[in-house]
Design a protein around this motif. Structure first.
Motif, mmCIF file in Angstrom:
data_model
loop_
_atom_site.group_PDB
_atom_site.id
_atom_site.type_symbol
_atom_site.label_atom_id
_atom_site.label_comp_id
_atom_site.label_asym_id
_atom_site.label_seq_id
_atom_site.Cartn_x
_atom_site.Cartn_y
_atom_site.Cartn_z
ATOM 1 N N GLU A 1 -20.526 -17.838 -25.976
ATOM 2 C CA GLU A 1 -20.576 -16.368 -26.151
ATOM 3 C C GLU A 1 -19.876 -16.018 -27.243
ATOM 4 O OE1 GLU A 1 -19.992 -12.467 -23.225
ATOM 5 O OE2 GLU A 1 -19.005 -14.416 -22.927
ATOM 6 N N HIS A 2 -18.602 -16.626 -27.534
ATOM 7 C CA HIS A 2 -17.784 -16.426 -28.655
ATOM 8 C C HIS A 2 -17.844 -17.571 -29.851
ATOM 9 C CE1 HIS A 2 -16.539 -13.163 -26.222
ATOM 10 N NE2 HIS A 2 -16.176 -13.984 -25.170
ATOM 11 N N PRO B 1 -20.004 -18.053 -21.211
ATOM 12 C CA PRO B 1 -18.986 -17.321 -21.483
ATOM 13 C C PRO B 1 -17.666 -18.035 -21.691
ATOM 14 C CG PRO B 1 -19.420 -17.474 -19.129
ATOM 15 C CD PRO B 1 -20.436 -17.975 -19.697
ATOM 16 N N ASN B 2 -16.900 -17.025 -22.169
ATOM 17 C CA ASN B 2 -15.461 -17.744 -22.633
ATOM 18 C C ASN B 2 -15.524 -19.192 -23.481
ATOM 19 O OD1 ASN B 2 -14.217 -15.603 -21.449
ATOM 20 N ND2 ASN B 2 -14.637 -16.452 -19.509
ATOM 21 N N CYS B 3 -16.416 -19.153 -24.350
ATOM 22 C CA CYS B 3 -16.748 -20.444 -25.200
ATOM 23 C C CYS B 3 -16.905 -20.036 -26.358
ATOM 24 C CB CYS B 3 -17.913 -21.040 -24.589
ATOM 25 S SG CYS B 3 -18.317 -22.649 -25.092
#
Length: 268
Positions: free
Chosen positions: A215-216, A242-244
């Motif tokens: 996601e990031h 998420p948070n990756c």
């Protein structure tokens, strides 16, 4: 775990003497299922076999398949190249080193998986080998040039101006480290590369595709994986983590392993 290292002779006009070698490594768990097609990994722009770390071994254990990774020419323990990368290097990988690898190892069927630019190469491989490639897996792959990609590369180029940073790269690439860095930064930042895309290849692949993206991701927006899914006219699956960031196989290893295993089980 049965781990084997080997070198494959290769002929290529980009090599100083037109002859060289490709370094490769294979992982097979004790309960590996020989009837399942192996997974071939293609590394990213600064990558090598060693930089996959323990991911190939974990992938072999998770899927019960043989996993093969190789150093592209110019990288890692493979032979050095005597010229910059051609602007068609993403597509050319399927026609050159990858073809040599599958022929030398007599691989009849395979799953191809790639990280970052290696994911783009995996798409090119699937397009070239429609009957042999059973599935495609991309991780943090790009299908066109984005501003966030160019900004990230410019920032990285400044960081690697520090000798200690280049020394870290040399741990994996030896005296090829500067060439490896330039092959990434100068190719992607070349104005002629700005219009590069994988559109036609994505539209032609016949293999199911799993698209994994953080996601990031620092080098690509979520428009990239969505483009893969939109253009591929095959069975497809998108996993946004998420948070990756840009290295999902290292940042969220277990989630990536489970996603790949489930995807491949559907293909059996």
């Amino acid at each position: 775990m049965n781990i084997t290292e080997f070198e494959i002779p290769v002929s290529d006009p980009r090599l100083p003497d037109q002859e060289g070698r490709v370094f490769a490594k294979s992982w097979q768990s004790a309960d590996c299922k020989a009837e399942l097609a192996p997974i071939v990994l293609i590394h990213e722009s600064l990558g090598s076999v060693a930089q996959w770390r323990n991911f190939p071994e974990l992938l072999a254990e998770q899927t019960k398949r043989q996993v093969i990774a190789y150093d592209r020419l110019g990288f890692g323990q493979s032979s050095a190249l005597n010229q910059p990368l051609d602007l068609d290097f993403v597509i050319d990988e399927a026609k050159t080193t990858f073809t040599t690898l599958v022929q030398a190892l007599n691989i009849q069927k395979f799953v191809v998986a790639g990280h970052s630019v290696g994911g783009g190469m995996a798409v090119a491989v699937a397009e070239k080998f429609p009957s042999q490639c059973l599935a495609v897996i991309t991780m943090s792959a790009q299908s066109q040039v984005e501003q966030i990609t160019l900004d990230g590369i410019r920032e990285a180029k400044q960081l690697f101006a520090e000798p200690k940073m280049l020394a870290k790269l040399a741990k994996y690439h030896g005296d090829k480290a500067q060439w490896v860095l330039d092959a990434w930064t100068e190719t992607w930042l070349d104005p002629k590369f700005a219009t590069w895309n994988l559109d036609a290849y994505l539209a032609r692949i016949q293999s199911p595709i799993l698209v994994i993206h953080g996601e990031h991701d620092q080098y690509a927006t979520l428009a990239q994986p969505r483009r893969f899914i939109h253009l591929a006219q095959v069975e497809k699956q998108l996993e946004v983590l998420p948070n990756c960031g840009h290295f999902p196989h290292q940042e969220q290893t277990q989630q990536v392993l489970v996603a790949i295993e489930k995807f491949l089980q559907q293909m059996q």
